[in-house]
Design a protein around this motif. Structure first.
Motif, PDB file in Angstrom:
ATOM      1  N   ALA A  65     -10.726  16.195 -17.930  1.00  0.00           N
ATOM      2  CA  ALA A  65     -10.935  15.008 -18.756  1.00  0.00           C
ATOM      3  C   ALA A  65     -12.199  14.284 -18.288  1.00  0.00           C
ATOM      4  CB  ALA A  65      -9.722  14.093 -18.662  1.00  0.00           C
ATOM      5  N   GLN A  66     -12.748  13.473 -19.175  1.00  0.00           N
ATOM      6  CA  GLN A  66     -14.033  12.849 -18.914  1.00  0.00           C
ATOM      7  C   GLN A  66     -14.042  12.014 -17.633  1.00  0.00           C
ATOM      8  OE1 GLN A  66     -16.759  13.586 -20.838  1.00  0.00           O
ATOM      9  NE2 GLN A  66     -17.849  12.630 -19.124  1.00  0.00           N
ATOM     10  N   LYS A  67     -12.944  11.346 -17.326  1.00  0.00           N
ATOM     11  CA  LYS A  67     -12.905  10.500 -16.124  1.00  0.00           C
ATOM     12  C   LYS A  67     -13.121  11.335 -14.864  1.00  0.00           C
ATOM     13  CE  LYS A  67     -10.315   6.828 -13.811  1.00  0.00           C
ATOM     14  NZ  LYS A  67     -10.785   7.250 -12.495  1.00  0.00           N
ATOM     15  N   VAL A  68     -12.473  12.513 -14.788  1.00  0.00           N
ATOM     16  CA  VAL A  68     -12.657  13.381 -13.634  1.00  0.00           C
ATOM     17  C   VAL A  68     -14.092  13.874 -13.580  1.00  0.00           C
ATOM     18  CG1 VAL A  68     -11.940  15.533 -12.528  1.00  0.00           C
ATOM     19  CG2 VAL A  68     -10.238  14.073 -13.624  1.00  0.00           C
ATOM     20  N   ASP A  70     -16.756  12.360 -14.698  1.00  0.00           N
ATOM     21  CA  ASP A  70     -17.610  11.241 -14.274  1.00  0.00           C
ATOM     22  C   ASP A  70     -17.445  10.960 -12.785  1.00  0.00           C
ATOM     23  OD1 ASP A  70     -18.507  10.990 -16.869  1.00  0.00           O
ATOM     24  OD2 ASP A  70     -17.135   9.355 -17.378  1.00  0.00           O
ATOM     25  N   ASP A  71     -16.193  10.853 -12.347  1.00  0.00           N
ATOM     26  CA  ASP A  71     -15.939  10.516 -10.942  1.00  0.00           C
ATOM     27  C   ASP A  71     -16.404  11.620  -9.997  1.00  0.00           C
ATOM     28  OD1 ASP A  71     -14.826   8.200 -11.875  1.00  0.00           O
ATOM     29  OD2 ASP A  71     -12.730   8.792 -11.499  1.00  0.00           O
ATOM     30  N   SER A  72     -16.438  12.859 -10.494  1.00  0.00           N
ATOM     31  CA  SER A  72     -16.871  13.993  -9.670  1.00  0.00           C
ATOM     32  C   SER A  72     -18.354  14.292  -9.843  1.00  0.00           C
ATOM     33  CB  SER A  72     -16.051  15.242 -10.019  1.00  0.00           C
ATOM     34  OG  SER A  72     -14.664  15.004  -9.890  1.00  0.00           O
ATOM     35  N   HIS A  73     -19.036  13.499 -10.689  1.00  0.00           N
ATOM     36  CA  HIS A  73     -20.481  13.654 -10.941  1.00  0.00           C
ATOM     37  C   HIS A  73     -20.811  15.076 -11.425  1.00  0.00           C
ATOM     38  CE1 HIS A  73     -20.951   9.756  -9.055  1.00  0.00           C
ATOM     39  NE2 HIS A  73     -20.329  10.207  -7.969  1.00  0.00           N
ATOM     40  N   LYS A  79     -20.346  21.773 -17.081  1.00  0.00           N
ATOM     41  CA  LYS A  79     -18.927  21.503 -16.899  1.00  0.00           C
ATOM     42  C   LYS A  79     -18.010  22.694 -17.149  1.00  0.00           C
ATOM     43  CE  LYS A  79     -17.775  19.738 -21.536  1.00  0.00           C
ATOM     44  NZ  LYS A  79     -17.202  18.597 -22.275  1.00  0.00           N
ATOM     45  N   GLY A 122      -8.585  12.043  -7.624  1.00  0.00           N
ATOM     46  CA  GLY A 122      -9.225  12.198  -8.923  1.00  0.00           C
ATOM     47  C   GLY A 122     -10.613  12.784  -8.883  1.00  0.00           C
ATOM     48  N   ASP A 578      -5.228  17.769 -14.138  1.00  0.00           N
ATOM     49  CA  ASP A 578      -5.852  17.151 -12.962  1.00  0.00           C
ATOM     50  C   ASP A 578      -4.831  16.588 -11.982  1.00  0.00           C
ATOM     51  OD1 ASP A 578      -4.933  14.880 -14.208  1.00  0.00           O
ATOM     52  OD2 ASP A 578      -6.915  14.124 -14.768  1.00  0.00           O
ATOM     53  N   SER A 580      -2.694  14.356 -12.277  1.00  0.00           N
ATOM     54  CA  SER A 580      -2.516  12.896 -12.313  1.00  0.00           C
ATOM     55  C   SER A 580      -1.078  12.498 -12.603  1.00  0.00           C
ATOM     56  CB  SER A 580      -3.455  12.276 -13.349  1.00  0.00           C
ATOM     57  OG  SER A 580      -3.234  12.841 -14.633  1.00  0.00           O
TER      58      SER A 580
END
Length: 606
Positions: A65-68, A70-73, A79, A122, A578, A580
């Motif tokens: 998902a997009q949050k992972v 983003d947080d993982s750069h 991707k 995350g 992920d 979560s």
């Protein structure tokens, strides 16, 4: 080398393990991870190297998902690399042209580097090279003990196909004409997509089956001392037709061509071939149109010289554009005079309707032909049609072997719903949890339309560890929805059979592996009416190649079904798990001793 194994050990225990199995231009990879390392585990990254090149990570179809991300750069461009989107499964089938070098794959030694991946708070953690396992195995067309095996790709309804060819599902012009140039543009009706020739589609979809068929014909053409005898059922593949007619014009072809049903219509493809043959052929070339009790259903090439038969090609593949480019099919080539002469003798006993009518009285229909030759696989060959007593006897033998499986039953079968103790035995094993079963069937179901009229609808069933009774797969044909959830594209439909194989593997991982394959539909009635050949091959390398094919097909259609069900339910994008939610941890089923997925994980790695 049929398979290789490597692992990383800790305190004398395998903590990360990989086993690679060689198939036909394919590698089946099995992975395992010790339970002590499961915290934060989100899958396996796969890196491959070959030909002294730097290599690359295989691509996944899903990402986090997009949050992972983003947080993982993780860069959006990268991707889908399995470096950032690990595979959440404990096995993977790699075909060297799937992601790179589609028309010119490299064959030779491949180095596969498998690394378990982890997420923490995350964030996807960097690759831990201390947990990377490498295995090296030859990836090339299957050839062993005088035998070659070839499989079609059968991926018209897939994301991989759409990526290369768009929504065009036509592999020949829709004009009813037998002959056409494969250098013509195939997708002129889709001007927004890049233009490509039929030849490009054919090479991709026909894969190793097409390569084996064409090399067999080309070898015969190049040597003027060779002749060819042919059993054909469907016959319309343009290059096959061209090469056969060339041989006919040189006095080097005899062909038995089925004329049952619409095949006997002069306007249909087989009728057009007969007319072309009669116009071009030079004696002693000859064509015999006919059928046995129902069909002349074998698909066989027999290469001969003045000294007798040399080699044969057989299998489930019709020499047609559907057979080679749409259906899942197989061919086998046996380079052995004894085997070839057996098929040549059967041909001679079938050359003409009168001989077809009495074939079931010959020793070829009544006997089992056991091949025990040096540098050949141990096998038994049976030719039909048989009398009822003969069919009853060997159906019982095969059924009992399936029911006595100690390890596994894997299969890919085009079913015609005829009575069959062989198919009943497969179903019995599917419904029992005692051994591992994994398979796919394709059949026709009569469904009424809105007006109450019956219409033939095709369906695919999967039989896998998650469902003892099997699941209907929304794969293609009829009114099947082809619009998929994000991030996937719409895919073409297939009208007709997707699975045309007729094979059953027994004890791929057992002590006495065997595969039943060939042109026979494995059904009791047709075995007494159709001209067919059924092979029983007791060779671990060949059995492994067929087992991988069954696994490849089930995994593909299981994935298609997952895509389709997501569309039906909520149209939400599919993403990687992920961890979560503690209620939805992807790997749990692989470690639950009451779940057959755990059995699957342990079986493939052993």
């Amino acid at each position: 080398m049929n398979q290789v194994f490597n692992s990383i050990k800790k305190n004398g225990k395998d903590i990360v393990s990989v086993r690679a199995y060689k198939g036909d231009a394919t590698t089946f990879l099995a992975f395992d991870l010790d339970e002590s390392l499961l915290e934060g585990f989100v899958g396996f990254s796969i890196h491959i190297e070959f030909d002294n090149k730097p290599g690359y990570f295989l691509f996944n179809r899903l990402s986090f998902a997009q949050k992972v991300l983003d947080d993982s750069h993780i860069d959006v461009v990268q991707k889908l690399s399995s470096r950032y989107s690990p595979f959440q499964i404990f096995h993977w089938t790699h075909v060297p042209s799937t992601d790179h070098n589609v028309n010119d794959p490299y064959f030779g030694d491949y180095i596969y580097k498998i690394t378990p991946r982890f997420i923490k708070n995350g964030v996807l953690q960097e690759i831990d090279n201390s947990l990377t396992v490498a295995v090296t195995i030859d990836v090339s067309p299957f050839e062993s003990k005088g035998t070659k095996v070839g499989f079609t790709r059968a991926y018209v309804s897939s994301q991989a196909y759409v990526k290369r060819f768009g929504m065009n599902n036509q592999v020949r012009p829709d004009d009813g004409q037998l002959e056409f140039k494969i250098t013509n543009i195939s997708n002129s009706q889709f001007p927004a997509f890049r233009q490509y020739e039929y030849s490009e589609q054919h090479k991709y979809l026909g894969w190793q089956t097409r390569a084996r068929v064409m090399e067999f014909l080309d070898e015969t053409l190049k040597d003027n001392s060779l002749t060819l005898d042919v059993f054909a059922y469907d016959l319309n593949e343009p290059m096959v037709v061209e090469k056969l007619i060339t041989l006919a014009g040189q006095g080097r072809l005899r062909i038995i061509l089925d004329n049952a049903g619409t095949h006997g219509d002069a306007a249909k493809y087989e009728g057009q071939f007969e007319a072309l043959f009669n116009n071009k052929a030079v004696a002693p070339s000859a064509i015999a149109r006919g059928c046995f009790g129902a069909l002349s259903h074998s698909k066989v090439f027999i290469q001969k010289s003045v000294n007798g038969a040399k080699k044969i090609l057989t299998g489930s593949t019709n020499f047609s554009t559907n057979g080679i480019y749409v259906n899942a099919n197989h061919v086998l080539i046996f380079d052995n005079p004894k085997v070839a002469q057996l098929y040549a003798d059967v041909f001679d006993k079938s050359l003409g309707q009168a001989l077809m009518d009495t074939f079931n009285t010959t020793n070829f229909a009544n006997d089992d032909f056991i091949i025990a030759e040096a540098n050949m696989p141990d096998m038994t060959i049976r030719f039909s049609p048989h009398k009822k007593a003969v069919a009853t006897k060997f159906f019982k033998t095969i059924s009992n072997r399936i029911l006595a499986a100690e390890s596994d039953v894997l299969f890919a079968i085009m079913m015609d719903d005829s009575k069959s103790s062989i198919l009943d035995a497969v179903r019995t094993q599917v419904e029992d949890n005692k051994i591992y079963t994994y398979g796919i069937t394709d059949t026709i179901e009569e469904i009424k339309d809105a007006a109450g009229n019956k219409t033939g609808q095709y369906k695919v069933f999967l039989f896998k560890p998650e469902s003892k009774r099997g699941i209907r797969v929304a794969a293609r044909g009829g009114n099947t929805q082809s619009v998929l959830p994000p991030p996937f594209q719409e895919v073409p439909k297939i009208d007709g059979y997707a699975i045309h194989h007729k094979f059953v593997v027994v004890d791929f991982k057992g002590n006495n592996p065997v595969v039943y394959c060939g042109s026979s539909n494995l059904a009791f009635g047709p075995e007494q009416r159709n001209g067919d050949n059924l092979l029983e091959i007791r060779d671990r390398d060949i059995v492994t190649a067929f087992a991988i094919e069954a696994l490849r097909l089930v995994d593909h259609y299981q994935w298609r079904n997952r895509e389709f069900k997501t569309t039906q339910i909520n149209n939400k994008p599919l993403v990687l798990n992920d961890l979560s939610s503690s209620q939805n941890i992807w790997y749990k089923k692989y470690y639950d001793q009451n779940d057959l997925r755990s059995f699957e994980r342990q079986k493939f790695i052993s």
